[in-house]
Design an enzyme around this catalytic site. Structure first.
Site, mmCIF file in Angstrom:
data_model
loop_
_atom_site.group_PDB
_atom_site.id
_atom_site.type_symbol
_atom_site.label_atom_id
_atom_site.label_comp_id
_atom_site.label_asym_id
_atom_site.label_seq_id
_atom_site.Cartn_x
_atom_site.Cartn_y
_atom_site.Cartn_z
ATOM 1 N N TYR A 1 -8.814 -42.094 -36.229
ATOM 2 C CA TYR A 1 -9.350 -41.007 -37.044
ATOM 3 C C TYR A 1 -8.825 -41.112 -38.477
ATOM 4 O O TYR A 1 -9.585 -41.026 -39.447
ATOM 5 C CB TYR A 1 -8.980 -39.651 -36.425
ATOM 6 N N GLU B 1 -13.483 -28.072 -36.772
ATOM 7 C CA GLU B 1 -12.412 -27.462 -37.572
ATOM 8 C C GLU B 1 -12.227 -25.999 -37.180
ATOM 9 O O GLU B 1 -11.101 -25.516 -37.097
ATOM 10 C CB GLU B 1 -12.693 -27.599 -39.073
ATOM 11 N N TRP C 1 -4.728 -30.562 -34.401
ATOM 12 C CA TRP C 1 -5.911 -31.396 -34.556
ATOM 13 C C TRP C 1 -5.990 -32.454 -33.455
ATOM 14 O O TRP C 1 -7.072 -32.791 -32.994
ATOM 15 C CB TRP C 1 -5.931 -32.038 -35.944
#
Length: 192
Positions: free
Chosen positions: A17, A39, A47
């Site tokens: 990522y 998000e 995350w």
């Protein structure tokens, strides 16, 4: 100069990522919708938790097609609430559906969500040029403005911190550290 390192990433999924997505400009409406929903789903969580559930999210949310998500009914909401592969939070699931409907309105009014959202940064990434991760802001005047505008339209889970993370994720902001091995690969022409 010091040896180049990554800003973050201690697992394969996180490193991928970081190296291939975070801070790289996204102009595809479905991808922008995906990141807006993810998000928002992250709120209160890490995350990495969201990244690990991303493929399950893509399957559960029909590839993040905003037209399909906007049409979800009570039966689909209950199916999502029963899906252990995603974050089973009714408020976040309902927000995804509301946001999909509003996302479609923006696409209709502006031709694309991409054109709408990127207009806040004059269609050019803002580059942070940070020395340390701790120096990065959690919000900015621009994320405050986007958050306020989206909330006024009725969007949910779009506080300024979430929006700034979204901006980082879709490359509206490039906050890779100057010491990061990816920094030199990025278009760093528009410093903050």
């Amino acid at each position: 100069m010091d040896e180049k390192t990554r800003c973050f990433g201690d697992s394969e999924i996180y490193i991928d990522y970081h190296d291939n997505e975070w801070g790289r400009p996204v102009h595809d409406d479905n991808r922008l919708f995906e990141m807006l929903i993810l998000e928002g789903a992250q709120a209160g969580l890490s995350w990495i938790t969201v990244l690990k559930k991303r493929e399950a999210y893509r399957e559960a949310f029909d590839g993040f097609d905003p037209r399909k998500v906007a049409a979800y009914d009570d039966a689909k909401i209950e199916a999502l609430m029963a899906n252990a592969g995603i974050i089973r939070n009714r408020l976040k699931i309902n927000a995804a559906i509301i946001n999909a409907k509003l996302f479609l309105q923006i696409m209709e009014q502006h031709g694309s969500f991409d054109d709408f959202i990127w207009s806040y940064v004059n269609h050019e990434p803002i580059v942070g040029h940070w020395e340390r991760f701790e120096d990065m802001p959690l919000t900015t005047a621009i994320s405050d403005k986007i958050s306020k505008d989206l909330k006024k339209m009725g969007f949910k889970f779009v506080g300024s911190t979430i929006i700034y993370s979204f901006m980082q994720a879709v490359g509206m902001v490039n906050d890779h550290l100057k010491s990061c091995l990816v920094f030199d690969d990025m278009d760093n022409a528009n410093p903050a």
